[in-house]
Write an enzyme that holds these catalytic residues in place. Structure first.
Site, PDB file in Angstrom:
ATOM      1  N   CYS A 202      34.198  39.455  36.589  1.00 24.07           N
ATOM      2  CA  CYS A 202      35.152  38.373  36.314  1.00 24.07           C
ATOM      3  C   CYS A 202      34.447  37.024  36.284  1.00 24.07           C
ATOM      4  O   CYS A 202      34.763  36.161  35.448  1.00 24.07           O
ATOM      5  CB  CYS A 202      36.250  38.349  37.381  1.00 24.07           C
ATOM      6  SG  CYS A 202      37.196  39.887  37.483  1.00 24.07           S
TER       7      CYS A 202
ATOM      8  N   CYS B  65      35.361  39.953  42.157  1.00 29.52           N
ATOM      9  CA  CYS B  65      34.870  40.727  41.002  1.00 29.52           C
ATOM     10  C   CYS B  65      33.721  40.003  40.288  1.00 29.52           C
ATOM     11  O   CYS B  65      33.921  38.933  39.712  1.00 29.52           O
ATOM     12  CB  CYS B  65      36.040  40.987  40.040  1.00 29.52           C
ATOM     13  SG  CYS B  65      35.557  41.441  38.378  1.00 29.52           S
TER      14      CYS B  65
END
Length: 586
Positions: A501, A498
């Site tokens: 993230c 991600c």
């Protein structure tokens, strides 16, 4: 940026309201007019005299009866908007107030009255009921802008008239543009005078000012210098330009200003070389003007029209538009950032007070190679002529500011054109090359190989090499450490693939550092520990949850933010509520 998520989206500015009504012409016109601020005065016998004598403007009055010809209410509003600040627009219902209409000798139709002459027999009949045509006939009755002679223009150009500026319309034929008669009233409270110059008569003066395209509007500033307007020949646009320009320190430059006044000056100059046909240039110019207002007389701002001064731009190697150069004590610094005022201001501040440390062969070894055990150095090896290096430069400056409070992280760069032998010695053969010299001496350096070179990606990359205050949580320890703990925990649930993230990681590290001793911080990789994430209903990454040991909220509290300061405020607020609740129960 405008929060547009579907198409077509209709937005009304400047209040920024989304239109959600019917998409018919009538509905759109009705909605637009409902937001117009112009006034149409309803006149009747008891207020007619006071209104028409006390308001210090000419009057346009619409007399309406059931079987007569008059403007509709929509047309009244349109005309009032077009003639705002020039003429008062009023309406009389002759069916209800027949005595007033008889007294004025007008049972229907539209009449124009000069200032102080709203009397029977003195009104001029307007022959049309179409808004644009009505406005045109009224503007014909208003005085034209003063035509300036040679002596007056010379006085405006060369004599500093304290607190007095001039917006001058240069023309070479009678264009019949009555729209421009609105300009004086639009600038009435600004102490900006308005004039016109016929370039057929004052040819030499127009050539001296490099005015070859007509019509042209020029603002002559009370402090000296002038700026040329490149927008539409519409009164409100010209007036808005004049109001902005008079407060700014931006001025038009020509061959006579180079090199002595600008390039060779010991005072800083920021110059925008542009072409009027270039859309990015036209988007930059108002932002450049806005930035100039932040510096007053400490930094001078200038613009050079390369379509007019082609030889000058060629002499200074200007090959693309816009090219903006900050001459700081004769040293040129090319600007490659976003076309926004704040980015321009940041560039100036970074040039005057560099946030990025500039390394040389004399200090590279002592500062980087012999760095302290608690130090990290992040170095950009660049070449001034390299396009990707120029694009990276503003992001690198932002990165330096982000680590300003961290005394152990140093953001630096090396000019490989200037210090070619040093770069070759370090094995740098392509630009930009970004290297991180970590805490551990076991690794000489780490190279940045990421695809994205934005400040968030670089920030996240550096955090990979900083000591972490965030505990990695596993399935075997999650319940004992977090759920059964009497101490609060804040947990970042993420996935290794991600991108968001990775960008969020530095923010979460800041949360952990600032809440140290108050809250424990942990992270769970949902690709590895998918059972934990599934059990606690984690379906989006990153997800942040606060676990306080509450029996009623064993799954924790969702924190819907990815900003460190906001997360800290939410956590402190939640813990304070819990503390207050316990106190009340006691």
């Amino acid at each position: 940026m405008q929060e547009i998520r579907s198409y077509p989206t209709l937005m009304l500015y400047p209040i920024k309201n989304k239109y959600n009504g019917e998409r018919s012409t009538e509905a759109l016109i009705k909605y637009a007019l409902s937001n117009v601020q112009a006034n149409v005065f309803t006149l009747y016998p008891s207020n007619f005299k006071s209104e028409t004598t006390e308001r210090n403007l000419p009057w346009l009055i619409n007399y309406c009866s059931g079987d007569g010809d008059c403007m509709s209410s929509n047309t009244e509003l349109k005309v009032a908007t077009m003639l705002e600040s020039l003429v008062n627009v009023g309406t009389v219902n002759c069916d209800r107030h027949s005595s007033l209409c008889s007294k004025m000798g007008a049972n229907d139709g539209v009449y124009f009255y000069k200032l102080g002459e709203v009397e029977k027999g003195k009104g001029m009949v307007i022959s049309s009921l179409v808004a644009q045509e009505v406005a045109h006939e009224v503007l014909l009755q208003l005085p034209d802008v003063t035509l300036l002679n040679e002596e007056q223009l010379q006085d405006i150009r060369h004599e500093n008239q304290e607190n007095t500026a001039w917006i001058v319309h240069f023309f070479d034929k009678d264009e019949g543009n009555l729209e421009l008669r609105k300009i004086p009233s639009l600038l009435e409270d600004e102490n900006i005078h308005v004039g016109r110059v016929d370039c057929r008569i004052l040819q030499n003066e127009c050539h001296q000012l490099h005015i070859f395209k007509m019509p042209t509007f020029v603002l002559f500033k009370s402090s000296g210098g002038h700026e040329i307007y490149y927008g539409r020949a519409i009164a409100h646009d010209v007036a808005a330009f004049a109001k902005e320009s008079v407060k700014a320190s931006l001025e038009a430059l020509g061959p006579g200003d180079f090199p002595h006044r600008v390039v060779d000056s010991q005072d800083p100059w920021f110059v925008d070389f542009f072409a009027p046909w270039c859309p990015p240039c036209m988007r930059l110019l108002p932002e450049f003007r806005k930035a100039s207002k932040s510096y007053g007389k400490t930094i001078s701002f200038g613009s050079v029209d390369c379509t007019v001064h082609q030889g000058l731009c060629t002499q200074y190697n200007i090959r693309s538009y816009p090219t903006t150069i900050f001459y700081n004590r004769s040293t040129p610094h090319h600007y490659h950032g976003q076309h926004r005022a704040q980015d321009i201001i940041d560039f100036i501040e970074d040039t005057l007070h560099p946030s990025v440390e500039q390394l040389t062969p004399d200090n590279f070894h002592s500062k980087v190679k012999q760095r302290g055990q608690n130090e990290i150095w992040v170095v950009d090896f660049f070449a001034p002529w390299c396009g990707p290096c120029q694009q990276l430069a503003p992001e690198w400056r932002k990165l330096s500011k982000m680590f300003k409070s961290n005394k152990n992280v140093h953001i630096a760069d090396i000019d490989c054109k200037k210090y070619r032998s040093l770069c070759q010695q370090e094995g740098v053969h392509s630009y930009p090359t970004m290297r991180l010299y970590p805490l551990s001496r076991s690794s000489l350096f780490e190279s940045y190989n990421g695809w994205n070179r934005d400040v968030q990606s670089l920030h996240a990359w550096i955090y990979e090499f900083l000591p972490s205050k965030v505990v990695t949580l596993r399935s075997s320890s999650f319940h004992s450490k977090v759920i059964n703990s009497k101490q609060p925990w804040i947990v970042d649930f993420y996935a290794s693939w991600c991108g968001h993230c990775q960008i969020f990681k530095p923010q979460f590290e800041q949360v952990a550092a600032k809440l140290e001793g108050i809250v424990h911080a942990g992270k769970v990789d949902c690709e590895v520990e998918f059972h934990i994430c599934q059990q606690y209903g984690i379906s989006a990454y990153p997800s942040v949850r606060l676990f306080t040991g509450s029996k009623h909220y064993k799954n924790g509290y969702d924190i819907d933010s990815q900003d460190a300061e906001e997360i800290i405020d939410i956590v402190n607020s939640r813990l304070q509520k819990k503390k207050s609740k316990k106190h009340d129960e006691f």
